[in-house]
Design a protein around this motif. Structure first.
Motif, PDB file in Angstrom:
ATOM      1  N   HIS A  37       7.564  -0.039  -2.720  1.00  0.00           N
ATOM      2  CA  HIS A  37       8.678   0.403  -3.386  1.00  0.00           C
ATOM      3  C   HIS A  37       9.684   0.979  -2.432  1.00  0.00           C
ATOM      4  N   ASP A  38      10.838   0.852  -2.729  1.00  0.00           N
ATOM      5  CA  ASP A  38      11.991   1.145  -1.895  1.00  0.00           C
ATOM      6  C   ASP A  38      11.866   1.093  -0.171  1.00  0.00           C
ATOM      7  N   GLY A  39      11.427  -0.076  -0.053  1.00  0.00           N
ATOM      8  CA  GLY A  39      11.186  -0.380   1.350  1.00  0.00           C
ATOM      9  C   GLY A  39       9.983   0.172   2.085  1.00  0.00           C
ATOM     10  N   ARG A  59      -0.864   7.459   1.901  1.00  0.00           N
ATOM     11  CA  ARG A  59      -0.429   7.212   3.113  1.00  0.00           C
ATOM     12  C   ARG A  59       0.915   6.222   2.502  1.00  0.00           C
ATOM     13  N   HIS A  60       1.950   6.255   3.361  1.00  0.00           N
ATOM     14  CA  HIS A  60       3.430   5.509   3.219  1.00  0.00           C
ATOM     15  C   HIS A  60       3.581   4.620   4.556  1.00  0.00           C
ATOM     16  N   VAL A  61       3.871   3.523   4.777  1.00  0.00           N
ATOM     17  CA  VAL A  61       4.111   2.748   5.744  1.00  0.00           C
ATOM     18  C   VAL A  61       5.499   2.110   5.726  1.00  0.00           C
ATOM     19  N   SER A  62       6.159   2.330   6.745  1.00  0.00           N
ATOM     20  CA  SER A  62       7.738   1.665   6.834  1.00  0.00           C
ATOM     21  C   SER A  62       7.650   0.779   7.614  1.00  0.00           C
ATOM     22  N   VAL A  63       8.678  -0.428   7.674  1.00  0.00           N
ATOM     23  CA  VAL A  63       8.543  -1.225   8.603  1.00  0.00           C
ATOM     24  C   VAL A  63      10.030  -1.487   9.041  1.00  0.00           C
ATOM     25  N   PRO A  64      10.408  -1.949  10.187  1.00  0.00           N
ATOM     26  CA  PRO A  64      11.788  -2.118  10.450  1.00  0.00           C
ATOM     27  C   PRO A  64      12.569  -3.470  10.151  1.00  0.00           C
ATOM     28  N   ARG A  65      11.991  -4.328   9.178  1.00  0.00           N
ATOM     29  CA  ARG A  65      12.679  -5.512   8.793  1.00  0.00           C
ATOM     30  C   ARG A  65      12.635  -5.517   7.171  1.00  0.00           C
TER      31      ARG A  65
END
Length: 102
Positions: A37-39, A59-65
Motif C-alpha cells: 500500500h502506498d509504495g 513492520r513496513h518496508v520501502s524500496v527505491p523503485r
C-alpha cells in the motif's frame, strides 16, 4: 532451501526484483497479514497463545523503485516470510529528481 535472516527483516535486490525476508519464529502462515500500500510493504503478524496472550509483529518496508504490485508473491516456511517485489517496467525512482547546487 529457506534463507534464514540474521535480522528481523532483510532486503536484497536481485535481477529485476527485491527480496524481503522476515523472521517470524513462533508465528503461523495464517497469523500473517501482508499488504502492499502506498509504495510500502506492510507486514503484520498476530499470534494468540493458549494462555490468552497475544504477540504482535508490525513492520513496513520501502524500496527505491516502482514495484509491479500485480506480480508480488510471498511464501512462508521454516518461520521465514519471503516476499518478492518485482520492479515495474521503466521502474525508475518515483518522484521528481532535484538537482543539488553548490
Amino acid at each position: 532451501m529457506t534463507h534464514h535472516p540474521d535480522h528481523e527483516v532483510e532486503l536484497f535486490k536481485d535481477e529485476g526484483a527485491y527480496q524481503v525476508y522476515v523472521d517470524l519464529p513462533g508465528y503461523d502462515r495464517d497469523d500473517v497479514d501482508l499488504r502492499w500500500h502506498d509504495g510500502r510493504l506492510h507486514v503484520t503478524a498476530e499470534h494468540r497463545t493458549g494462555a490468552g496472550e497475544t504477540r504482535v509483529f508490525n513492520r513496513h518496508v520501502s524500496v527505491p523503485r516502482r514495484i509491479d504490485a500485480d506480480a508480488i508473491s510471498a511464501t512462508f516456511g521454516e518461520d521465514v516470510l519471503t516476499v518478492r517485489l518485482p520492479v515495474a517496467e521503466g521502474g525508475s525512482r518515483p518522484g521528481t529528481r532535484i538537482e543539488v547546487g553548490e
